[in-house]
Design a protein around this motif. Structure first.
Motif, mmCIF file in Angstrom:
data_model
loop_
_atom_site.group_PDB
_atom_site.id
_atom_site.type_symbol
_atom_site.label_atom_id
_atom_site.label_comp_id
_atom_site.label_asym_id
_atom_site.label_seq_id
_atom_site.Cartn_x
_atom_site.Cartn_y
_atom_site.Cartn_z
ATOM 1 N N LEU A 157 0.815 -1.218 0.000
ATOM 2 C CA LEU A 157 0.000 0.000 0.000
ATOM 3 C C LEU A 157 0.845 1.262 0.000
ATOM 4 O O LEU A 157 0.416 2.285 -0.522
ATOM 5 N N GLU A 199 -11.579 0.562 -5.101
ATOM 6 C CA GLU A 199 -10.743 1.436 -5.928
ATOM 7 C C GLU A 199 -9.266 1.041 -5.854
ATOM 8 O O GLU A 199 -8.563 1.068 -6.848
ATOM 9 N N ILE A 200 -8.816 0.688 -4.666
ATOM 10 C CA ILE A 200 -7.406 0.325 -4.491
ATOM 11 C C ILE A 200 -7.081 -0.945 -5.273
ATOM 12 O O ILE A 200 -6.017 -1.072 -5.860
ATOM 13 N N LEU A 233 -2.385 -7.240 1.508
ATOM 14 C CA LEU A 233 -2.050 -5.817 1.553
ATOM 15 C C LEU A 233 -0.908 -5.632 2.550
ATOM 16 O O LEU A 233 -1.071 -5.913 3.740
ATOM 17 N N TYR A 264 -9.431 6.566 -3.393
ATOM 18 C CA TYR A 264 -9.018 5.466 -2.527
ATOM 19 C C TYR A 264 -9.627 5.569 -1.131
ATOM 20 O O TYR A 264 -9.431 4.692 -0.315
ATOM 21 N N LEU A 306 -10.486 3.205 3.993
ATOM 22 C CA LEU A 306 -10.100 2.926 2.611
ATOM 23 C C LEU A 306 -11.249 2.378 1.778
ATOM 24 O O LEU A 306 -12.091 1.630 2.267
ATOM 25 N N ILE A 354 -2.771 10.990 -1.107
ATOM 26 C CA ILE A 354 -3.554 9.828 -1.503
ATOM 27 C C ILE A 354 -4.642 10.260 -2.472
ATOM 28 O O ILE A 354 -5.339 11.243 -2.246
ATOM 29 N N ARG A 400 1.414 1.705 -3.593
ATOM 30 C CA ARG A 400 0.129 1.996 -4.263
ATOM 31 C C ARG A 400 -0.249 3.460 -4.086
ATOM 32 O O ARG A 400 -0.822 4.084 -4.972
ATOM 33 N N PHE A 401 0.085 4.015 -2.913
ATOM 34 C CA PHE A 401 -0.251 5.410 -2.615
ATOM 35 C C PHE A 401 0.883 6.377 -2.956
ATOM 36 O O PHE A 401 0.827 7.548 -2.605
#
Length: 159
Positions: free
Chosen positions: A63, A141-142, A92, A122, A137, A118, A66-67
C-alpha cells in the motif's frame, strides 16, 4: 437505549506512512508476518509478487507503493493483511496492524477533497475515534479488478 451492533463498523486499524487507516474487519481473513514472495515480471511496482498461502496463490500489494509514498524497508512490525476481494485472496502490505475497534457510524464523515497525497478515490471517509483520526479505505478502488486479474494471469503463465 441500547446501541445496536449495526450502529458501529467493526474495523481493523493499521499504520501506513505514520497515519492510521481502517477497513471493515469483515474483509479480513488473517494478518500475517512478512513471508517469502515470488516476484511477477511485468506487473505494476506496487504489486510486490505473489505468495502461496495455505495452498492459495495470493497477490501482494504494497500500500505504500500503491499510494506513492516513499519506500520503506520491511521490519518486524510489517504485516500483510489478507483480505477477500471479489472471490480472490489479496495481501495488503502495511507498516503495522494492531487494533480491531468498533467505529460508530455517526463518527464517519465523507472524504475531504484533499487528503495528503492519496488519490481521493481510494478513500471512503474519515472517522473520528477518540483523539484519533482514521482514514477509511475504499478497497474496490485500491484493488481495481483489471490489475489483479492481470497479475494472477501472469503468475499462472509462469507455472
Amino acid at each position: 437505549m441500547v446501541e445496536m451492533a449495526t450502529d458501529n463498523m467493526k474495523s481493523i486499524v493499521f499504520q501506513l506512512n505514520n497515519e492510521e487507516y481502517a477497513m471493515p474487519v469483515s474483509l479480513v481473513g488473517s494478518i500475517e508476518r512478512m513471508m517469502d514472495m515470488t516476484r511477477i515480471p511485468g506487473t505494476p511496482d506496487f504489486i510486490k509478487g505473489v505468495l502461496n498461502l495455505r495452498g492459495v496463490v495470493t497477490p501482494l500489494i504494497d500500500l505504500r507503493a500503491r499510494f506513492d509514498f516513499d519506500e520503506k524497508e520491511y521490519t518486524e512490525h510489517t504485516r500483510t493483511i489478507i483480505i477477500q476481494h471479489k472471490n480472490m485472496d489479496v495481501g495488503l502490505i502495511v507498516d503495522a496492524a494492531y487494533d480491531v475497534i468498533d467505529i460508530p457510524k455517526n463518527a464517519i464523515e465523507p472524504a475531504p477533497e484533499v487528503v495528503g497525497s492519496i488519490h481521493i478515490d481510494y478513500i471512503d471517509g474519515v472517522a473520528k475515534y477518540g483523539d484519533r483520526l482514521l482514514i477509511l479505505l475504499n478497497i474496490d478502488e485500491i484493488l481495481s479488478k483489471d490489475i489483479l486479474e492481470n497479475t494472477v494471469d501472469r503468475q499462472e503463465k509462469l507455472v
